[in-house]
Design a protein around this motif. Structure first.
Motif, PDB file in Angstrom:
ATOM      1  N   SER A 196       0.826  -1.219   0.000  1.00 37.11           N
ATOM      2  CA  SER A 196       0.000   0.000   0.000  1.00 37.11           C
ATOM      3  C   SER A 196       0.858   1.267   0.000  1.00 37.11           C
ATOM      4  O   SER A 196       1.867   1.319   0.705  1.00 37.11           O
ATOM      5  CB  SER A 196      -0.907  -0.005   1.228  1.00 37.11           C
ATOM      6  N   VAL A 198      -1.186   0.708  -3.536  1.00 38.46           N
ATOM      7  CA  VAL A 198      -0.968  -0.044  -4.773  1.00 38.46           C
ATOM      8  C   VAL A 198      -1.466   0.791  -5.949  1.00 38.46           C
ATOM      9  O   VAL A 198      -2.627   1.214  -5.970  1.00 38.46           O
ATOM     10  CB  VAL A 198      -1.711  -1.389  -4.735  1.00 38.46           C
ATOM     11  N   ARG A 199      -0.602   1.010  -6.929  1.00 44.14           N
ATOM     12  CA  ARG A 199      -0.960   1.848  -8.082  1.00 44.14           C
ATOM     13  C   ARG A 199      -1.552   0.970  -9.189  1.00 44.14           C
ATOM     14  O   ARG A 199      -0.915   0.023  -9.658  1.00 44.14           O
ATOM     15  CB  ARG A 199       0.260   2.596  -8.595  1.00 44.14           C
ATOM     16  N   ILE A 200      -2.766   1.304  -9.600  1.00 42.68           N
ATOM     17  CA  ILE A 200      -3.487   0.559 -10.645  1.00 42.68           C
ATOM     18  C   ILE A 200      -3.732   1.489 -11.827  1.00 42.68           C
ATOM     19  O   ILE A 200      -4.061   2.666 -11.653  1.00 42.68           O
ATOM     20  CB  ILE A 200      -4.837   0.030 -10.120  1.00 42.68           C
ATOM     21  N   LEU A 219     -12.625  -2.397  -5.414  1.00 42.70           N
ATOM     22  CA  LEU A 219     -11.557  -1.795  -4.612  1.00 42.70           C
ATOM     23  C   LEU A 219     -12.034  -1.434  -3.204  1.00 42.70           C
ATOM     24  O   LEU A 219     -11.280  -1.557  -2.236  1.00 42.70           O
ATOM     25  CB  LEU A 219     -11.013  -0.552  -5.320  1.00 42.70           C
ATOM     26  N   PHE A 226      -5.200   2.215  -2.426  1.00 42.41           N
ATOM     27  CA  PHE A 226      -4.917   2.200  -3.856  1.00 42.41           C
ATOM     28  C   PHE A 226      -4.743   3.608  -4.405  1.00 42.41           C
ATOM     29  O   PHE A 226      -5.330   4.569  -3.905  1.00 42.41           O
ATOM     30  CB  PHE A 226      -6.062   1.508  -4.623  1.00 42.41           C
ATOM     31  N   LEU A 228      -5.438   4.932  -8.135  1.00 43.43           N
ATOM     32  CA  LEU A 228      -5.985   4.524  -9.425  1.00 43.43           C
ATOM     33  C   LEU A 228      -5.825   5.647 -10.440  1.00 43.43           C
ATOM     34  O   LEU A 228      -6.269   6.772 -10.201  1.00 43.43           O
ATOM     35  CB  LEU A 228      -7.464   4.148  -9.298  1.00 43.43           C
ATOM     36  N   THR A 251      -9.205   4.647  -1.928  1.00 42.23           N
ATOM     37  CA  THR A 251      -8.640   4.840  -3.270  1.00 42.23           C
ATOM     38  C   THR A 251      -8.477   6.321  -3.585  1.00 42.23           C
ATOM     39  O   THR A 251      -9.426   7.099  -3.484  1.00 42.23           O
ATOM     40  CB  THR A 251      -9.538   4.186  -4.339  1.00 42.23           C
ATOM     41  N   CYS A 271       2.847   1.657 -12.842  1.00 43.69           N
ATOM     42  CA  CYS A 271       1.801   1.000 -12.068  1.00 43.69           C
ATOM     43  C   CYS A 271       2.258  -0.357 -11.542  1.00 43.69           C
ATOM     44  O   CYS A 271       3.234  -0.938 -12.027  1.00 43.69           O
ATOM     45  CB  CYS A 271       0.531   0.842 -12.901  1.00 43.69           C
TER      46      CYS A 271
END
Length: 369
Positions: A196, A198-200, A219, A226, A228, A251, A271
């Protein structure tokens, strides 16, 4: 062999058909015994092997713009043939090539998605009468082109089978040509990318068709933070996209809108994972590009996606619209590094089948057959 490739989109690279058109120009360097030229309205400055089609704004805005394109592209192609005697005429959008298919024997059309293949009656009740009639007219024209053209090229076995069934076309006329990508030297993501936050990355012009709402639902139930990044949407869609994540407190959302390819690739490399849980997808070139950059791909088992992901060997596939299944797939990707690495390696191997060299070789073979 001399090829004239007609495409109404060329300069702004934002989807698979445009990427394909730009890759084709490399054919002249890699296969000098052949020659390919581009005929397009979408060019702002002169380029080698590229010829411009005049399409004034008033024509583009016309209710009959596609009919006008059919006539204009055929007229310009025949004018160009006096100085460039091409053997085959290929249309990136099969619909635009309908007039040529009636006037020039070696006209080939490309159908790149299933937007028109769907039965028009299914849309009645969910769209305006004007849009329904437009869809119906375009579908009939595409079906006519599928029968009239000397050859139809599609980008997946899924789309090939769908067109054969929906348009009742002889199977031998429909040829599958997987789209290709520029392969790169990838580097595996560092282990801390999967911690954490976490890049999406989500890349899709139509965020609804891409299942962004489902991703938001998935999510918000996961025990991670996250970041995003959403690329491809129109500026007018930003308020609606932000509303989707109103209750997704874990997020941080960044909406970049439409971006050039270099920015998209930069974001792919930044990402931790690539996720577009599409409702429909004829192939999914963006998934391929993420695989080629050693990024885990989480998507849906629709359309041509299973062909790209080797039936799930190269990534995670879940049913479309299933937020719970999508959340489980994301969690497994983040918590199971051994499986994640296995799928990444399989993806890198799989992308060799989709190299630009393989694409160009197969393209020439199809046209020569």
């Amino acid at each position: 062999m001399k090829i004239l490739f007609c495409t109404n989109v060329f300069e702004v690279v934002e989807n698979g058909p445009v990427k394909f058109a730009n890759l084709l120009l490399q054919l002249n360097e890699l296969y000098p015994q052949h020659e390919l030229r581009i005929l397009t309205e979408d060019i702002s400055a002169p380029r080698p092997y590229v010829h411009q089609v005049p399409m004034p704004p008033r024509w583009k805005a016309s209710l009959f713009s596609q009919l006008i394109r059919m006539w204009v592209y055929h007229r310009e192609a025949m004018r160009l043939r006096h100085q460039y005697p091409f053997d085959v005429l290929v249309y990136n959008n099969a619909l635009v090539g309908l007039w040529s298919a009636h006037r020039f024997r070696r006209t080939v059309g490309m159908i790149n998605d299933d937007n028109l293949v769907e039965d028009s009656s299914e849309a009645l009740g969910s769209v305006s009468l004007k849009n329904y009639l437009k869809h119906l007219a375009f579908r009939l024209a595409e079906k006519r082109m599928a029968h009239r053209a000397s050859q139809i090229i599609v980008n997946s076995d899924y789309l090939k089978n769908k067109i054969i069934t929906a348009y009742q076309v002889p199977p031998a006329k429909i040829q599958r040509l997987y789209k290709g990508i520029e392969l790169v030297q990838p580097s595996l993501p560092a282990a801390d990318k999967y911690q954490s936050p976490v890049r999406i990355l989500f890349v899709k012009n139509d965020y609804r068709r891409g299942g962004l709402a489902v991703l938001a639902q998935a999510l918000q139930v996961l025990p991670f933070r996250f970041e995003l990044v959403v690329i491809g949407s129109n500026p007018r869609d930003q308020p609606a996209i932000e509303l989707l994540f109103k209750n997704t407190e874990n997020t941080t959302l960044t909406v970049l809108g439409k971006q050039p390819q270099e920015i998209v690739f930069r974001e792919m490399e930044a990402c931790a994972l690539f996720c577009v849980p599409s409702y429909k997808e004829a192939l999914g070139v963006a998934n391929l590009e993420a695989l080629a950059r050693a990024r885990p791909v989480i998507t849906t088992q629709v359309g041509g996606i299973p062909e790209v992901l080797d039936q799930g060997t190269c990534g995670w596939m879940v049913p479309p619209g299933n937020a719970s299944a999508l959340a489980r797939a994301i969690e497994e990707c983040l918590k199971n590094p051994a499986l994640r690495t296995k799928k990444i390696q399989a993806g890198l191997q799989q992308t060799q089948r989709f190299s630009k060299e393989q694409l160009l070789t197969n393209f020439l073979s199809l046209l020569a057959s």
